[in-house]
Motif scaffolding. Structure first.
Motif, short mmCIF file in Angstrom:
data_model
loop_
_atom_site.label_atom_id
_atom_site.label_comp_id
_atom_site.label_asym_id
_atom_site.label_seq_id
_atom_site.Cartn_x
_atom_site.Cartn_y
_atom_site.Cartn_z
N LEU A 724 0.83 -1.21 0.00
CA LEU A 724 0.00 0.00 0.00
C LEU A 724 0.86 1.25 0.00
CD1 LEU A 724 -2.83 -0.92 2.55
CD2 LEU A 724 -3.08 -0.59 0.08
N GLU A 725 1.98 1.17 0.65
CA GLU A 725 2.85 2.34 0.74
C GLU A 725 3.38 2.75 -0.63
OE1 GLU A 725 6.72 3.83 3.36
OE2 GLU A 725 6.26 1.69 3.14
N VAL A 726 3.74 1.77 -1.47
CA VAL A 726 4.28 2.09 -2.80
C VAL A 726 3.20 2.03 -3.87
CG1 VAL A 726 6.56 1.25 -2.16
CG2 VAL A 726 4.93 -0.34 -3.20
N ASP A 727 1.95 1.79 -3.44
CA ASP A 727 0.79 1.77 -4.34
C ASP A 727 0.95 0.73 -5.44
OD1 ASP A 727 -1.70 2.42 -5.18
OD2 ASP A 727 -1.10 4.25 -6.24
N GLU A 728 1.28 -0.52 -5.03
CA GLU A 728 1.41 -1.60 -6.00
C GLU A 728 0.03 -1.94 -6.56
OE1 GLU A 728 3.23 -4.94 -4.24
OE2 GLU A 728 5.19 -3.98 -3.93
N PRO A 729 -0.02 -2.46 -7.77
CA PRO A 729 -1.31 -2.87 -8.34
C PRO A 729 -1.92 -4.00 -7.49
CG PRO A 729 0.36 -2.72 -10.04
CD PRO A 729 1.07 -2.57 -8.75
N GLY A 730 -3.20 -3.91 -7.22
CA GLY A 730 -3.91 -4.93 -6.44
C GLY A 730 -3.65 -4.87 -4.96
N ALA A 731 -3.02 -3.78 -4.50
CA ALA A 731 -2.75 -3.68 -3.06
C ALA A 731 -4.04 -3.59 -2.27
CB ALA A 731 -1.88 -2.46 -2.78
N GLU A 732 -5.07 -2.90 -2.85
CA GLU A 732 -6.33 -2.80 -2.12
C GLU A 732 -6.99 -4.15 -1.97
OE1 GLU A 732 -5.45 -1.08 -4.65
OE2 GLU A 732 -5.57 1.08 -4.24
N ASN A 733 -6.91 -5.00 -3.05
CA ASN A 733 -7.51 -6.33 -2.94
C ASN A 733 -6.78 -7.17 -1.90
OD1 ASN A 733 -9.35 -5.71 -4.95
ND2 ASN A 733 -7.98 -6.38 -6.59
N ARG A 734 -5.47 -7.06 -1.87
CA ARG A 734 -4.71 -7.81 -0.87
C ARG A 734 -5.08 -7.36 0.55
NH1 ARG A 734 1.51 -7.50 -2.34
NH2 ARG A 734 1.59 -8.86 -0.47
N ALA A 735 -5.35 -6.04 0.70
CA ALA A 735 -5.78 -5.54 2.00
C ALA A 735 -7.14 -6.11 2.40
CB ALA A 735 -5.83 -4.02 1.99
N ALA A 736 -8.04 -6.25 1.39
CA ALA A 736 -9.35 -6.81 1.70
C ALA A 736 -9.23 -8.27 2.11
CB ALA A 736 -10.27 -6.65 0.50
N ILE A 737 -8.33 -9.02 1.41
CA ILE A 737 -8.12 -10.42 1.79
C ILE A 737 -7.57 -10.53 3.22
CG2 ILE A 737 -6.76 -12.46 1.24
CD1 ILE A 737 -6.90 -11.58 -1.72
N VAL A 738 -6.63 -9.64 3.56
CA VAL A 738 -6.08 -9.63 4.92
C VAL A 738 -7.18 -9.36 5.94
CG1 VAL A 738 -4.59 -8.34 6.49
CG2 VAL A 738 -3.76 -9.02 4.23
N ALA A 739 -8.09 -8.42 5.63
CA ALA A 739 -9.17 -8.10 6.55
C ALA A 739 -10.06 -9.31 6.77
CB ALA A 739 -9.99 -6.92 6.01
N ARG A 740 -10.38 -10.07 5.63
CA ARG A 740 -11.23 -11.25 5.82
C ARG A 740 -10.50 -12.32 6.64
NH1 ARG A 740 -12.72 -10.02 0.47
NH2 ARG A 740 -11.20 -11.52 -0.34
N ARG A 741 -9.20 -12.46 6.41
CA ARG A 741 -8.47 -13.47 7.19
C ARG A 741 -8.37 -13.07 8.66
NH1 ARG A 741 -2.95 -15.35 4.55
NH2 ARG A 741 -3.14 -16.75 6.35
N LEU A 742 -8.27 -11.78 8.89
CA LEU A 742 -8.16 -11.36 10.29
C LEU A 742 -9.50 -11.41 11.02
CD1 LEU A 742 -5.76 -8.28 10.07
CD2 LEU A 742 -5.23 -10.53 10.98
N PHE A 743 -10.58 -10.95 10.37
CA PHE A 743 -11.85 -10.77 11.08
C PHE A 743 -12.99 -11.62 10.55
CE2 PHE A 743 -9.47 -6.73 11.27
CZ PHE A 743 -9.27 -6.65 12.63
N GLY A 744 -12.74 -12.45 9.54
CA GLY A 744 -13.79 -13.30 9.00
C GLY A 744 -14.66 -12.57 8.03
N GLU A 745 -15.68 -13.29 7.53
CA GLU A 745 -16.60 -12.68 6.57
C GLU A 745 -17.49 -11.68 7.28
OE1 GLU A 745 -16.72 -12.95 3.40
OE2 GLU A 745 -15.09 -14.43 3.28
N PRO A 746 -17.62 -10.44 6.74
CA PRO A 746 -18.45 -9.43 7.41
C PRO A 746 -19.93 -9.70 7.20
CG PRO A 746 -17.57 -8.55 5.38
CD PRO A 746 -16.96 -9.92 5.53
#
Length: 1008
Positions: A724-746
């Protein structure tokens, strides 16, 4: 002539038969002759043995009975009347009863002898000998009561029937018997003592010590009268009797009784005749050297000699202390205010040594001793203060209260004496009457009623002791007998230094009051003295006392106020004036009582507190009451009432404080509850410290958290943050995957309250993602802690878990980051959060948990550890009563990787089995040896710790038996525990012992 002779013979024969008929009439139907040798039987008379009744005079035989005096034809004799004189018959019957009573007396048949004497006295009522003998029989009765009233009554009749001989002979006896009846014969006994004492010395029936006995009787009667003039007259007569008894003993060449000498000396002492008292005390000491009264006499002589010396010094030097003594006295008063009694005592001793006539120092020293519970010393010093100033009402009052409260009931008479004197000097101190009433209630109910009734008349119904005095008065049954004077009947000591003419006028006024009760004449004398000596405040004080006693409070106030204008620092005048005004004008009384308190009056201090309390100035009253409690002692006049008021005020303040506390708690409860819930509980380290047995379970859960949560599921957080810091392509999707792994399906419900941590904790399952599983492990840790009696607070109190939870919570909302939905600054913000959380969860928390787990498994084995385990095993019931020596410990030990609880189980099982085998097969006393050896494998370079447990048991034990579970099951459990930590167990020979069970563990390096 022959007829006369015949008639005389017939009459003599008739007398004989008449006597026989008398005896037979007393025992009808049966008569027996008296036994031979009975000297009491009259000649020719048969005495019945079984007769127990007095019987009456038998009727003379008449014609109808065919008795004596009738002829065979039934005609009467010459006279026609029964033969015999009735007086002679009564005398004969009296002699029979008297003789029988004497015989029964010799046989110790007391009751029957009394009946016979009673029958004889019915025939001759004034027979003195019968009265005397019956009196002694009454006194000898086996079951008579304490007071021999019947015996005394018989002997008293001797005064009437034989006043010359038997009465004189038995007078001393009846005097002694009356002494057994208490106060019943008090007046008669006193009169009898006077009668015997007036007879010449050596007269028949006069006891040698009758003068001394008469003196004691007069003193007892004087004590029952209290302080009345009749009592004083009796005491003077008793003193005269004691002196005459002493002279009689000198004439007779005998030594007076010790008690008589002691009483005589004491009377001289009380009358102020010190020299005569010393002379009598010395005679007592010389005559009775080992008697307890002689020891007391020696002390009295020392005090009297000191008193004479002090009087001489006072006369020569004016009785004023030196400047050094005054300075020491002032320092003592300051020490008392600080409650430093040791310093106060030393300063007062210095004062008294320098100025032994300093009366106030003696008084204060007595108070210090009383507060130190040295009552004998306190009594001595207060007595010395009274000798220096007999009119110091405070010294009398404190001494009387010490006697009443600490030396009662043996010293009640001393308490009464001093409290009566204090009341005479200060009749306005009504509380003294309550103490006197309680003391008199034990000995003189009439005097007790006087004091109780006067107390109730002088105090208000709201007084704390009013109900107590009323109840005590209802329990007393006798009438009032006398009233007490309202002012002292002796001039105060301070008048001794006045002008002689003024002194004479004041004394004359006191005599008018004391002898005649003439208050008006006393007032006139004192007014004349005031005109002649207008500048003497003492005259004004005496006028005020007379006016107060004569029920003229206005005049009393005027005189006291004028006296204060002449000399303002008169503590007693401020007290009296404050007491006078307190009932009607409390506002005007308060300044006077406050000034008295400033001048050192504890009475004034208490009355100030009481007035303030009556005016509902509670806080000021409490302050004054505290000052009183610090200045006064248990022997102050109002101490008991002050204690009660203090309790009432404390109860009132307690209610006030409770109410204020409830209101304060109501205001602080909500924030306090939030703070408590936030910071309560213990950290993980505190749990391990309080419950060491929880180590294995805690280590297991921490290992799961380290491997499942931190090692494999949080390492990628830093990578996503850098993306996210270097604004890589797909960084937002990777962040969403991390959120689901951390907190489960919303879902919607969880999204609405996603910021409520407690809601997520309520849904902690493995389906909630990594954070959910982490919270599940946290719940497991809390359950473990609760099972060991500890409450965990990992969210707030534990530094490791607090940072982990904060890191997880900081990543909530990461799933809302979408491609193109946020600007660059928002991506950078989430990048920082991910990098920080990655550092905390992926590196810092992992290392800290690893270090904690490692520290839980490392134990240092040394001699202290082994000695502790050995002591626990020896204390088991199976080894009770056995002779087991202390273990022989050698070696330094090392740190090994094992849970402390498992190590304790291993060592306990091995030592227990060694001791059990030694009990069966080893010599006594039983002893074990434990050696710690560090061994190094030369090939691998690994170091092990060998724990060699040596015993003297002859029982065979091999490695196969240990590993094959041929011993008790406890060794099998030991082998299993050892296998968890790569440890081993073996049996090896040991020089000087039978064998050694060797436990080996791999060592670990200890941190510096």
């Amino acid at each position: 002539m022959g007829g006369e002779v015949h008639g005389g013979a017939q009459r003599r024969e008739g007398w004989i038969y008449l006597a026989l008929l008398c005896v037979m009439s007393l025992s009808p139907g049966r008569a027996e002759a008296a036994p031979p040798g009975d000297a009491d039987a009259l000649p020719g008379v048969l005495e019945p043995r079984g007769d127990r009744d007095g019987g009456g005079l038998p009727k003379p035989p008449g014609p109808e009975r065919g008795g004596i005096g009738t002829d065979p034809g039934g005609e009467t004799g010459e006279t026609g009347e029964p033969a015999g004189d009735p007086a002679e018959l009564r005398a004969l019957e009296f002699d029979i009863h008297y003789s029988r009573a004497q015989r029964l007396d010799r046989e110790n048949r007391i009751e029957e002898a009394i009946r016979e004497f009673t029958a004889a006295l019915k025939l001759q009522r004034g027979d003195a000998e019968s009265l005397r003998q019956r009196a002694h029989l009454y006194y000898r009765r086996p079951r008579r009561k304490k007071c021999p009233r019947r015996a005394i009554a018989d002997l008293k009749l001797l005064r009437t029937y034989d006043p010359v001989d038997l009465w004189i002979e038995e007078r001393e006896t009846v005097f002694a018997w009356m002494a057994e009846c208490g106060d019943r014969y008090r007046d008669e006994r006193l009169n009898l003592a006077v009668e015997m004492a007036e007879e010449p010395l050596g007269a028949e029936g006069r006891p040698d010590d009758i003068r001394f006995t008469l003196a004691k009787l007069r003193i007892e009667q004087a004590e029952s009268l209290g302080s009345a003039r009749e009592a004083e007259a009796l005491r003077e007569q008793a003193l005269d009797d004691l002196e005459r008894y002493r002279l009689e003993c000198e004439k007779a060449g005998k030594t007076p009784q010790a008690e008589a000498l002691s009483r005589l000396a004491g009377s001289y002492h009380d009358d102020g005749e010190a020299k005569r008292a010393i002379a009598v005390y010395n005679q007592l000491i010389e005559a009775y050297p080992g008697d307890p009264l002689s020891r007391r006499a020696k002390q009295a002589v020392e005090e009297l000699e000191l008193e004479l010396e002090l009087a001489t010094i006072e006369k020569e030097q004016g009785g004023r202390p030196t400047p050094e003594a005054r300075a020491s006295f002032d320092r003592a008063l300051e020490a008392i205010q600080r409650d430093d009694l040791v310093t106060a005592e030393s300063e007062l001793q210095r004062t008294i040594k320098d100025s032994p006539w300093f009366q106030r120092a003696r008084y204060v020293q007595g108070l210090v001793y009383a507060r130190q519970e040295r009552y004998a010393d306190a009594v001595h010093e207060l007595r010395m203060a009274i000798r220096l100033d007999r009119f110091d009402y405070e010294a009398h009052m404190r001494l009387g209260l010490i006697y009443a409260k600490r030396l009662s009931p043996t010293e009640d008479h001393q308490a009464i004496e001093h409290l009566e004197k204090a009341l005479e000097l200060r009749p306005d101190l009504h509380q003294l009457r309550l103490f006197l009433g309680e003391l008199y209630a034990r000995t003189n109910r009439e005097r007790a009623r006087v004091h109780y009734r006067r107390f109730l008349e002088e105090v208000s119904p709201v007084h704390p002791d009013y109900a107590r005095a009323s109840e005590a008065l209802r329990n007393l049954d006798y009438r009032l007998r006398e009233e007490e004077p309202a002012i002292p009947l002796a001039p105060p000591g301070e008048l001794r230094r006045l002008d002689p003419e003024l002194q004479r006028m004041i004394n004359e006024a006191y005599l008018r009051v004391g002898d005649d009760g003439d208050w008006g004449q006393a007032d006139k004398i004192l007014r004349r003295a005031l005109k002649k000596f207008p500048g003497e405040f003492v005259v004004l004080n005496e006028l005020a006392k007379v006016a107060s006693a004569d029920n003229r409070p206005g005049d009393a106030r005027e005189f006291w106020e004028r006296s204060l204008e002449l000399r303002e620092d008169q503590r007693e005048v401020h007290e009296r004036l404050g007491l006078l005004l307190s009932k009607e004008l409390p506002d005007e009384a308060l300044p006077h009582l406050q000034r008295a308190a400033e001048l050192g009056s504890t009475i004034g201090r208490f009355l100030v507190a009481q007035l303030l309390l009556d005016q509902y100035r509670v806080f000021q009253a409490s302050e004054q009451l505290d000052l009183y409690m610090s200045e006064a002692s248990d022997f102050d006049l109002h101490w008991d009432v002050a204690q009660q008021l203090r309790k009432e005020l404390d109860a009132w303040f307690l209610q006030l404080y409770v109410l204020a506390s409830v209101l304060g708690l109501a205001l602080l409860s909500l924030p306090a509850l939030r703070i408590y819930r936030r910071f309560r509980g213990a950290s993980l380290s505190q749990l391990l410290e309080r419950a060491p047995t929880s180590f294995p379970e805690v280590a297991r859960i921490l290992s799961l958290i380290r491997h499942e949560i931190l090692k494999h599921n949080t390492a990628f957080l830093s990578d996503v943050g850098r993306a996210l810091e270097v604004d890589e392509p797909g960084a937002e999707n990777r962040a969403a995957i991390v959120a689901r792994r951390l907190f489960g399906e919303p879902d919607r419900r969880r999204r609405r309250r996603r910021r409520k941590v407690h809601a997520d904790r309520g849904l902690s399952t493995r389906d909630q993602g990594i954070y959910g599983r982490f919270l599940g492990y946290v719940d497991e840790l809390e359950k473990v802690s609760r099972s060991h009696g500890v409450t965990l607070n990992l969210h707030r109190k534990d530094p490791i878990f607090r940072e982990m939870i904060r890191s997880f919570e900081s990543l909530r909302g990461l799933g809302e980051l979408r491609h193109g939905a946020g600007n660059t600054s928002r991506k950078l913000e989430w990048s920082k959060r991910l990098l920080r959380s990655g550092h905390v969860l992926g590196r810092d928390a992992f290392e800290r948990l690893s270090s904690l787990i490692q520290s839980l498994c490392i134990v240092r084995v040394d001699a202290e550890t082994l000695e502790e385990v050995h002591a626990l095993v020896v204390a088991e019931s199976q080894f009770a009563g056995m002779e087991i020596a202390a273990p022989e410990l050698r070696g330094e030990g090392a740190a090994i990787r094992v849970f402390r609880t498992d190590l304790d189980d291993i060592l306990t099982n091995v030592i227990r089995n060694s001791l059990h085998s030694s009990v069966l097969y080893a010599p006594k006393p039983i002893r074990l040896g434990v050696e710690l050896v560090n061994e190094m494998d030369e090939i691998t370079g690994l170091t092990t710790l060998a724990i060699r447990i040596k015993d003297q048991s002859a029982e065979k034990l091999s490695n196969e038996m240990l590993r094959g579970r041929y011993v008790e099951r406890g060794m099998g459990i030991t082998a299993d525990l050892l296998s968890r930590y790569d440890g081993s167990i073996a049996v090896e020979p040991e020089p000087g012992w039978q064998k050694a069970v060797v436990l080996r563990f791999f060592t670990v390096e200890e941190e510096a």
